[in-house]
Scaffold this motif. Structure first.
Motif, short mmCIF file in Angstrom:
data_model
loop_
_atom_site.label_atom_id
_atom_site.label_comp_id
_atom_site.label_asym_id
_atom_site.label_seq_id
_atom_site.Cartn_x
_atom_site.Cartn_y
_atom_site.Cartn_z
N MET A 1 0.85 -1.18 0.00
CA MET A 1 0.00 0.00 0.00
C MET A 1 0.89 1.23 0.00
O MET A 1 2.04 1.18 0.43
N THR A 2 0.31 2.34 -0.42
CA THR A 2 1.07 3.58 -0.35
C THR A 2 1.13 4.03 1.11
O THR A 2 0.42 3.51 1.98
N VAL A 3 2.00 4.99 1.34
CA VAL A 3 2.16 5.53 2.70
C VAL A 3 0.82 6.06 3.21
O VAL A 3 0.40 5.76 4.33
N LEU A 4 0.15 6.81 2.37
CA LEU A 4 -1.12 7.40 2.77
C LEU A 4 -2.14 6.29 3.11
O LEU A 4 -2.85 6.35 4.11
N SER B 1 -14.82 9.75 8.34
CA SER B 1 -15.12 9.59 6.92
C SER B 1 -13.79 9.45 6.19
O SER B 1 -12.74 9.83 6.71
N ASP B 2 -13.83 8.89 4.98
CA ASP B 2 -12.59 8.71 4.24
C ASP B 2 -11.89 10.04 4.01
O ASP B 2 -10.67 10.14 4.12
N ALA B 3 -12.69 11.06 3.70
CA ALA B 3 -12.08 12.37 3.44
C ALA B 3 -11.38 12.89 4.69
O ALA B 3 -10.26 13.40 4.62
N ALA B 4 -12.03 12.74 5.84
CA ALA B 4 -11.42 13.20 7.10
C ALA B 4 -10.18 12.38 7.43
O ALA B 4 -9.18 12.92 7.91
N ALA B 5 -10.25 11.08 7.14
CA ALA B 5 -9.11 10.21 7.43
C ALA B 5 -7.91 10.61 6.56
O ALA B 5 -6.78 10.67 7.04
N VAL B 6 -8.19 10.91 5.30
CA VAL B 6 -7.11 11.32 4.40
C VAL B 6 -6.49 12.62 4.88
O VAL B 6 -5.27 12.77 4.93
N ARG B 7 -7.34 13.55 5.29
CA ARG B 7 -6.82 14.84 5.74
C ARG B 7 -5.96 14.68 6.99
O ARG B 7 -4.87 15.22 7.09
N ARG B 8 -6.46 13.90 7.93
CA ARG B 8 -5.70 13.64 9.16
C ARG B 8 -4.35 12.98 8.82
O ARG B 8 -3.31 13.37 9.36
N ALA B 9 -4.39 12.01 7.91
CA ALA B 9 -3.17 11.31 7.52
C ALA B 9 -2.17 12.30 6.93
O ALA B 9 -0.97 12.26 7.23
N GLN B 10 -2.66 13.19 6.10
CA GLN B 10 -1.76 14.16 5.47
C GLN B 10 -1.15 15.11 6.50
O GLN B 10 0.03 15.44 6.43
N GLU B 11 -1.95 15.51 7.48
CA GLU B 11 -1.41 16.38 8.54
C GLU B 11 -0.28 15.67 9.29
O GLU B 11 0.75 16.27 9.59
N LEU C 1 6.14 11.76 0.37
CA LEU C 1 6.14 10.31 0.09
C LEU C 1 4.75 9.70 0.15
O LEU C 1 4.61 8.49 0.10
N GLU C 2 3.70 10.53 0.22
CA GLU C 2 2.38 9.96 0.53
C GLU C 2 1.92 8.92 -0.48
O GLU C 2 1.23 7.98 -0.11
N HIS C 3 2.32 9.04 -1.74
CA HIS C 3 1.87 8.06 -2.73
C HIS C 3 2.94 7.01 -3.05
O HIS C 3 2.76 6.21 -3.96
N GLY D 1 -4.71 1.19 -8.80
CA GLY D 1 -6.08 1.25 -8.31
C GLY D 1 -6.26 2.31 -7.23
O GLY D 1 -5.39 3.14 -6.98
N ARG D 2 -7.42 2.26 -6.60
CA ARG D 2 -7.71 3.10 -5.45
C ARG D 2 -7.59 4.59 -5.77
O ARG D 2 -7.00 5.37 -5.04
N GLY D 3 -8.19 4.97 -6.90
CA GLY D 3 -8.11 6.35 -7.35
C GLY D 3 -8.84 7.33 -6.45
O GLY D 3 -8.45 8.50 -6.35
N THR D 4 -9.90 6.86 -5.78
CA THR D 4 -10.68 7.78 -4.95
C THR D 4 -9.82 8.39 -3.85
O THR D 4 -9.88 9.59 -3.58
N LEU D 5 -9.00 7.55 -3.22
CA LEU D 5 -8.12 8.05 -2.16
C LEU D 5 -7.17 9.10 -2.71
O LEU D 5 -6.91 10.13 -2.09
N ARG D 6 -6.64 8.81 -3.89
CA ARG D 6 -5.72 9.74 -4.52
C ARG D 6 -6.40 11.08 -4.78
O ARG D 6 -5.82 12.13 -4.58
#
Lengths: 235, 320
Positions: A96-99, A110-120, A130-132, B303-308
């Motif tokens: 998996m990617t780092v993110l 929510s996924d959006a909130a999780a992504v934002r928290r992860a980025q912070e 390196l997130e991707h 895959g997993r474009g939504t996360l991106r």
């Protein structure tokens, strides 16, 4: 910041077959403190962490976190209570990617909130670029940083760090030290295993020494370093 | 975007096919749809979650028998009976998953294979209900088009479901289990619950399509319902296309269906062995399948474009 114990380990026994990994270990971690755990190889440090995190179940004794029993809960319940950990040997999901590594462990958001928290958090440990990247392609030091960021996804009150400074260069050690200090100032209680006396002296208020499955001493680091029982166990 | 246009065109082509062409192609496509459903279902538990099952025909057979019996005894319309077969498969999968998923790796694979043999033996033995080796007969379906569309919709549903899964945290957590189950558990991922959910999800498709298959053949007997050849073909398709990918099962099912059809017509003597040879070759040459090779070469996006896309949202602080 009183001396309220956040984590209390009371007479914990853990046997693996005939091996007594923990033999009545007792200790306390004060809220808001940085507490170190030292001990020779095989003394039971990682087993104690595993029992606290709920991965291993103690055979005897009890562990409480904020006054609530931990030793009968599942690892995911324990995470939700505000206790997170990193591993001695990093355990990232390599494909998996780092993110994604961070988002996968997020609870309830929510996924959006999780992504934002992860980025912070990646920003905080300065590896947002390196997130991707696939976790399997990272260097060992980078993986250590991702692990710390991942553990913080739970916004833990207590962070267990199993040898966060092992196997990395002094520059990165200092960087991690800086992050940990910042976390501590932010109110996170830290409980860490390490062999690097230099770092433990620098950062810990209290050091616990464990040998043969028992906590044999606890106190300020300078005191522990001179404690005859600790010296006997180590040398 | 191009992917959606391409997909739309494919769906449209499949939708008009039975209106314009002879029954051979319709029949072939029905079997293709069937394998698409089986491949995608298997992909959920074995591709994403990493629990390689050699016994998913259990659910196919249970669905086939369940639907057939509901049609024969309760006189249910076939579509409803097939849905009932799917429900029955789910009802069996739930307790089975709780027990079987305690096993790991090859033990799980072999355990599942053994289970399929047990179900087959029950189908043979419980002659009062199943008429044993004689099998059960249904009134033949003269018009295959309703079946074609029903299976087509199911197949499309499986593709879309997998796309959703691939872009969800649930999917990520299944991948986490595949990679390091103990680590995932220690990090607070509710592994047991997620595994069972994936297992049950992977039983729906085989359960429903088992009923469809019985309708298609107007007949079902134990070797047909619980056929190891069906299992092996499904596995070969997913391996070929790429385990744990959104398009892998589709590509695998399409390519191998055409290949098998050609072999069956021209070289019937090697047809049966081909599945084994393909599995061996794929595992040796491209263990992650065609899709993984295409992604690595950059022909296809990962895959997993939504996360991106979420990650690229300007709401997040920019990085220098």
């Amino acid at each position: 910041m009183g001396a309220r114990p956040l984590l209390l380990v009371d007479g914990v026994v853990k046997r693996f077959g005939g091996v007594m990994a923990l033999n009545g270990a007792s200790c306390a971690v004060t809220e808001g403190s940085v507490t170190g755990l030292i001990g020779p190889n095989g003394s039971g440090k990682s087993t104690l962490f595993a029992c606290i995190a709920g991965v291993e179940r103690p055979d005897e004794g009890r562990i409480t976190f904020q006054g609530e029993r931990l030793d009968e809960r599942t690892p995911s319940e324990i995470c939700e209570m505000g206790l997170a950990r990193t591993f001695q040997v990093t355990r990232l999901f390599r494909e998996m990617t780092v993110l994604e590594n961070l988002v996968a462990v997020a609870h309830g958001r929510s996924d959006a909130a999780a992504v934002r928290r992860a980025q912070e958090l990646l920003e905080m440990v300065e590896i947002r670029r390196l997130e991707h990247a696939l976790a399997g392609t990272l260097s060992y030091g980078q993986r250590k940083l991702v692990e710390i960021a991942r553990a913080l996804m739970f916004a833990p009150k207590l962070l267990l760090l199993d040898e966060p400074f092992a196997g990395i260069n002094p520059r990165l050690q200092n960087r991690i030290l800086g992050y940990l200090k910042a976390l501590h100032e932010g109110g996170v209680t830290l409980f860490l295993i390490d062999h690097e006396m230099r770092i433990l002296l620098d950062v810990c208020e209290t050091v616990l020494a464990i040998d043969a499955g028992e906590v044999i001493a606890s106190g300020p680091p300078e005191e522990i370093r001179r404690n005859p029982r600790v010296l006997a166990a180590y040398f | 975007m191009t992917a959606w246009i391409l997909g739309g065109a494919l769906v449209a082509a499949a939708a008009v096919l039975p209106l314009v062409t002879a029954s051979y192609l319709v029949s072939f496509t029905i079997q293709l749809f069937l394998f698409v459903v089986l491949a995608y279902s298997w992909n959920v538990i074995s591709g994403y979650t990493g629990y390689t099952s050699f016994g998913h025909t259990s659910f196919f057979g249970i669905g086939a028998y369940g639907a057939t019996l509901m049609m024969l005894h309760w006189k249910l319309p076939w579509l409803l009976a097939c849905a009932g077969g799917g429900l029955l498969a789910v009802a069996v999968a739930l307790p089975l998953g709780v027990v079987m998923l305690r096993l790991r790796g090859s033990f799980f694979a072999i355990g599942m294979f053994g289970l399929a043999r047990v179900f087959e033996a029950v189908a043979f033995g419980w002659a009062d209900l199943t008429r044993g080796g004689t099998g059960l007969y249904l009134p033949p379906a003269y018009d295959l088009r309703p079946l074609y569309y029903a299976l087509g919709v199911l197949a499309l549903g499986m593709v879309l479901l997998t796309w959703r899964l691939d872009n969800s945290r649930f999917g990520l957590q299944l991948l986490a289990i595949r990679e390091d189950e103990d680590g995932a558990e220690a990090l607070g991922i509710k592994t047991t619950r997620l595994k069972v959910r994936a297992f049950v999800l992977s039983a729906v498709g085989p359960g429903v399509s088992g009923g469809f298959y019985a309708v298609y053949l107007s007949f079902i007997d134990p070797p047909t319902a619980f056929s190891p050849a069906t299992e092996l073909t499904t596995i070969a398709m997913v391996l070929f296309g790429g385990m744990g990918t959104v398009l892998g099962p589709l590509v695998g099912a399409a390519v191998l269906s055409v290949l098998y059809e050609g072999l069956w017509a021209r070289f019937p003597q090697v047809y049966l062995g081909a599945g084994g040879v393909i599995i061996a070759a794929v595992v040796l040459l491209m263990p992650r399948g065609v899709m993984a090779v295409a992604m690595r070469r950059g022909w296809l996006p990962h895959g997993r474009g939504t996360l991106r896309r979420l990650a690229a949202r300007p709401a997040a602080p920019a990085e220098a």
